[in-house]
Design a protein around this motif. Structure first.
Motif, short mmCIF file in Angstrom:
data_model
loop_
_atom_site.label_atom_id
_atom_site.label_comp_id
_atom_site.label_asym_id
_atom_site.label_seq_id
_atom_site.Cartn_x
_atom_site.Cartn_y
_atom_site.Cartn_z
N ARG A 163 0.81 -1.22 0.00
CA ARG A 163 0.00 0.00 0.00
C ARG A 163 0.85 1.27 0.00
O ARG A 163 0.60 2.20 -0.78
CB ARG A 163 -0.93 0.00 1.21
CG ARG A 163 -1.95 1.13 1.21
CD ARG A 163 -2.85 1.00 2.43
NE ARG A 163 -3.64 -0.22 2.39
CZ ARG A 163 -4.90 -0.28 1.97
NH1 ARG A 163 -5.50 0.81 1.56
NH2 ARG A 163 -5.54 -1.43 1.97
N ALA A 164 1.86 1.33 0.87
CA ALA A 164 2.68 2.54 0.96
C ALA A 164 3.45 2.79 -0.33
O ALA A 164 3.53 3.94 -0.79
CB ALA A 164 3.64 2.43 2.15
N THR A 165 4.01 1.75 -0.94
CA THR A 165 4.78 1.94 -2.16
C THR A 165 3.88 2.35 -3.32
O THR A 165 4.27 3.16 -4.17
CB THR A 165 5.56 0.67 -2.53
OG1 THR A 165 4.65 -0.44 -2.64
CG2 THR A 165 6.59 0.34 -1.47
N VAL A 166 2.66 1.79 -3.38
CA VAL A 166 1.73 2.18 -4.44
C VAL A 166 1.31 3.63 -4.28
O VAL A 166 1.25 4.39 -5.25
CB VAL A 166 0.50 1.25 -4.45
CG1 VAL A 166 -0.56 1.77 -5.41
CG2 VAL A 166 0.89 -0.17 -4.83
N LEU A 167 1.03 4.05 -3.04
CA LEU A 167 0.68 5.45 -2.80
C LEU A 167 1.82 6.38 -3.19
O LEU A 167 1.60 7.44 -3.79
CB LEU A 167 0.31 5.66 -1.34
CG LEU A 167 -1.10 5.25 -0.91
CD1 LEU A 167 -1.25 5.37 0.60
CD2 LEU A 167 -2.15 6.09 -1.61
N ASP A 168 3.05 5.98 -2.88
CA ASP A 168 4.20 6.80 -3.24
C ASP A 168 4.32 6.92 -4.76
O ASP A 168 4.59 8.00 -5.29
CB ASP A 168 5.48 6.19 -2.68
CG ASP A 168 5.62 6.39 -1.18
OD1 ASP A 168 4.89 7.24 -0.62
OD2 ASP A 168 6.44 5.69 -0.57
N ALA A 189 -6.96 7.81 6.60
CA ALA A 189 -5.50 7.89 6.67
C ALA A 189 -4.90 7.83 5.27
O ALA A 189 -3.93 8.52 4.97
CB ALA A 189 -4.97 6.76 7.53
N GLU A 190 -5.46 7.00 4.41
CA GLU A 190 -5.01 6.89 3.03
C GLU A 190 -5.19 8.21 2.30
O GLU A 190 -4.29 8.69 1.61
CB GLU A 190 -5.79 5.77 2.36
CG GLU A 190 -5.35 5.38 0.97
CD GLU A 190 -6.17 4.19 0.49
OE1 GLU A 190 -6.09 3.12 1.13
OE2 GLU A 190 -6.90 4.33 -0.50
N ALA A 195 -4.08 12.92 -0.73
CA ALA A 195 -4.93 14.02 -1.22
C ALA A 195 -4.55 15.35 -0.58
O ALA A 195 -4.09 15.40 0.56
CB ALA A 195 -6.40 13.72 -0.96
N GLU A 196 -4.77 16.43 -1.33
CA GLU A 196 -4.58 17.77 -0.79
C GLU A 196 -5.86 18.27 -0.12
O GLU A 196 -5.82 18.94 0.91
CB GLU A 196 -4.16 18.75 -1.89
CG GLU A 196 -2.75 18.54 -2.41
CD GLU A 196 -2.68 17.46 -3.47
OE1 GLU A 196 -3.69 17.20 -4.13
OE2 GLU A 196 -1.60 16.86 -3.62
#
Length: 314
Positions: A163-168, A189-190, A195-196
């Motif tokens: 999840r963290a690597t995909v978000l990055d 949290a995601e 998102a801004e």
């Protein structure tokens, strides 16, 4: 109202529900779309993509009337909750389809590496897990060089390790391209990480926009093994229970996150530690284990905690 971004004016009616929107979304970056189940989040994305036949109204992007174009002409990357891959194509074939739609999309090799798809390339969707299918669907959308990206719970089935690597990877792509992105998620949290701003839907109406995550977000990776006192909760009558804190979100909007965690109040910050109190009892954390901004917390502030059970090593 600027004509440079995404403008949605119109609606669609169903039996017992109607979506009515008159909103100008941000010209660039990620806008989180939040709201309770049934608020109209998926319907909104489908309408923008041209997938809701009952839609009546105007949809414009950078001055172009998308609502007057066929679906394939809109240049939209859409990742649905079910991924919607082509079952007859391999993972490589699905990615190639996205690349061949418009060309000049994300760098193939870099994207495959960022989404950890290399080992999956020869496989068919039937042989993928739900999370793997979602990663492939996101890759296909980015490969298509979209002018607008619509994401409907794109990481709902993705495992924690990815999840963290995909978000990055997604955040880097959005920053590089400036592509306006609408991101539906029930995970605050995601959204706070990617998102801004957030646009809040309720009852088929856009109620408000606000900074994502209430303006502060902390992701903690505190391992809790026997003897580790840096993350312990003392519950009334139950002694001390070691916990693993997955996320802490500072938010002034409890209605949005109430289904995904619980509220704790800062009881005190002293001697390099912060103490939180809530229905669970009390929780003491070392400030050294937290991001630097945690030091700005003060007694009386409310925090929303997202807690998972600690692994059982015994």
């Amino acid at each position: 109202m600027s004509d440079k971004g995404l403008i949605v004016r119109g609606g669609v009616d169903f039996d017992g529900f109607s979506l009515k929107i008159d909103h100008a979304f941000a010209e660039t970056g990620v806008t989180g779309i939040v709201g309770k189940s049934g608020a109209g989040k998926t319907t909104l994305l489908r309408a923008i993509a041209g997938l809701e036949p009952g839609w009546s109204g105007e949809i414009r992007l950078a001055g172009v009337a998308l609502s007057e174009l066929a679906i394939w002409q809109r240049g939209i990357g859409f990742v649905a909750q079910d991924a919607a891959l082509f079952d007859h194509l391999s993972v490589e074939g699905n990615l190639a389809y996205g690349r061949d739609r418009r060309g000049n999309g994300a760098d193939h090799a870099a994207l495959v590496a960022a989404l950890d798809l290399t080992a999956l390339l020869p496989r068919k969707p039937a042989n993928l897990s739900g999370g793997e299918r979602q990663r492939v669907a996101l890759g296909r959308a980015l490969m298509s060089a979209p002018r607008l990206l619509l994401l409907d719970e794109p990481l709902g089935a993705v495992d924690t390790d990815h999840r963290a690597t995909v978000l990055d990877a997604l955040a880097g792509w959005v920053h590089q391209t400036g592509c306006p992105t609408l991101y539906v998620s029930h995970n605050p949290a995601e959204l706070a990480e990617i998102a801004e701003i957030e646009a809040v839907l309720a009852g088929g109406r856009m109620r408000e926009t606000r900074p994502a995550g209430g303006g502060a977000y902390y992701r903690l990776h505190l391992t809790s093994a026997p003897g580790d006192a840096s993350a312990s909760a003392s519950a009334p009558g139950n002694g001390t229970t070691l916990v693993h804190i997955s996320n802490i979100v500072l938010s002034p909007h409890p209605d949005v996150v109430a289904d995904h965690g619980f509220v704790a109040r800062v009881a005190g910050v002293a001697s390099g530690q912060i103490t939180l109190e809530g229905a669970f009892g009390s929780l003491t954390l070392r400030l050294a284990d937290l991001p630097p901004r945690a030091a700005s917390l003060s007694a009386g502030q409310d925090i929303h905690l997202f807690v998972t059970n600690a692994p059982d090593h015994g």
